[in-house]
Motif scaffolding. Structure first.
Motif, PDB file in Angstrom:
ATOM      1  N   GLY A   1      29.351  -7.924  -4.136  1.00 36.56           N
ATOM      2  CA  GLY A   1      30.481  -7.928  -5.063  1.00 36.56           C
ATOM      3  C   GLY A   1      30.178  -7.309  -6.406  1.00 36.56           C
ATOM      4  N   GLY A   2      28.953  -6.834  -6.616  1.00 38.54           N
ATOM      5  CA  GLY A   2      28.617  -6.152  -7.865  1.00 38.54           C
ATOM      6  C   GLY A   2      28.547  -4.657  -7.623  1.00 38.54           C
ATOM      7  N   GLY A   3      28.722  -3.881  -8.657  1.00 37.70           N
ATOM      8  CA  GLY A   3      28.639  -2.423  -8.526  1.00 37.70           C
ATOM      9  C   GLY A   3      29.684  -1.900  -7.553  1.00 37.70           C
ATOM     10  N   PHE A   4      29.276  -0.992  -6.685  1.00 33.64           N
ATOM     11  CA  PHE A   4      30.188  -0.369  -5.721  1.00 33.64           C
ATOM     12  C   PHE A   4      30.809  -1.394  -4.772  1.00 33.64           C
ATOM     13  CE2 PHE A   4      30.877   1.889  -1.640  1.00 33.64           C
ATOM     14  CZ  PHE A   4      31.867   2.770  -2.058  1.00 33.64           C
ATOM     15  N   THR A   5      30.071  -2.445  -4.431  1.00 32.73           N
ATOM     16  CA  THR A   5      30.607  -3.418  -3.477  1.00 32.73           C
ATOM     17  C   THR A   5      31.787  -4.197  -4.043  1.00 32.73           C
ATOM     18  OG1 THR A   5      28.995  -5.143  -4.038  1.00 32.73           O
ATOM     19  CG2 THR A   5      28.420  -3.636  -2.223  1.00 32.73           C
ATOM     20  N   ALA A   6      31.957  -4.217  -5.361  1.00 33.60           N
ATOM     21  CA  ALA A   6      33.148  -4.851  -5.945  1.00 33.60           C
ATOM     22  C   ALA A   6      34.400  -4.102  -5.482  1.00 33.60           C
ATOM     23  CB  ALA A   6      33.052  -4.868  -7.468  1.00 33.60           C
TER      24      ALA A   6
END
Length: 183
Positions: free
Chosen positions: A45-50
């Motif tokens: 959920g951080g960076g691109f995965t958000a």
């Protein structure tokens, strides 16, 4: 074999809307693989995965199905989970995310580069095998990826770019930068 210039072209646009448009472009469409780096501690959920969690929550759900037991096992580094998220009903073009488990833990003062380059190479080779084994030779397949491994994973983009050119040179590659270019 496709010849790549010295630098990969960088696209400053929304990867998520672009890939959706491409797979639904009818006869001119293409299958798309979106590889990105994931950690082995069940954090997504951080960076691109958000963005992935927002546009394609099934990718996050599938990642969490791997579970702590599998992910925290050091042998999970180098594993790739493929998640199909969309398919054109007429032409069959698919959108597939490749969760590349190549990050050991999360970035911190004690872990300034959680990216494991050996695991990343293993994951990237798996993407090549997946493309070769999952699509016939006449199918159009493109790789659309963020500048993976160089943000929260702490890797060196210039080195990762060389790996991309070495490993994925036989494929159409589109790299996206989430940051706006400097004026």
């Amino acid at each position: 074999m496709k010849t790549l210039s010295n630098k990969l072209p960088i696209i400053y646009d929304n990867l998520f809307s672009n890939v959706h448009s491409i797979i639904h472009s009818g006869y001119n469409g293409s299958n798309i693989i979106v590889p990105h780096v994931c950690n082995n501690v069940d954090v997504f959920g951080g960076g691109f995965t958000a963005g992935i969690a927002k546009y394609y929550p099934i990718v996050k759900e599938n990642y969490h199905l791997l579970g702590n037991h599998f992910l925290k096992n050091k042998s999970s580094l180098g594993y790739v989970q493929y998640v199909e998220t969309d398919k054109d009903s007429t032409y069959g073009h698919k959108l597939i995310f490749a969760n590349m488990i190549a990050q050991n833990g999360t970035i911190s003062n004690n872990n300034p580069r959680p990216l494991n380059y050996g695991a990343l190479v293993k994951c990237m080779m798996s993407v090549v095998s997946y493309i070769n084994n999952s699509f016939d030779k006449d199918s159009s397949v493109q790789i659309h990826a963020p500048k993976f491994g160089s943000g929260l994973a702490g890797g060196n983009w210039f080195f990762i770019e060389e790996l991309i050119k070495d490993i994925w040179s036989n494929h159409s590659i589109f790299i996206y930068d989430l940051k706006k270019p400097r004026a």
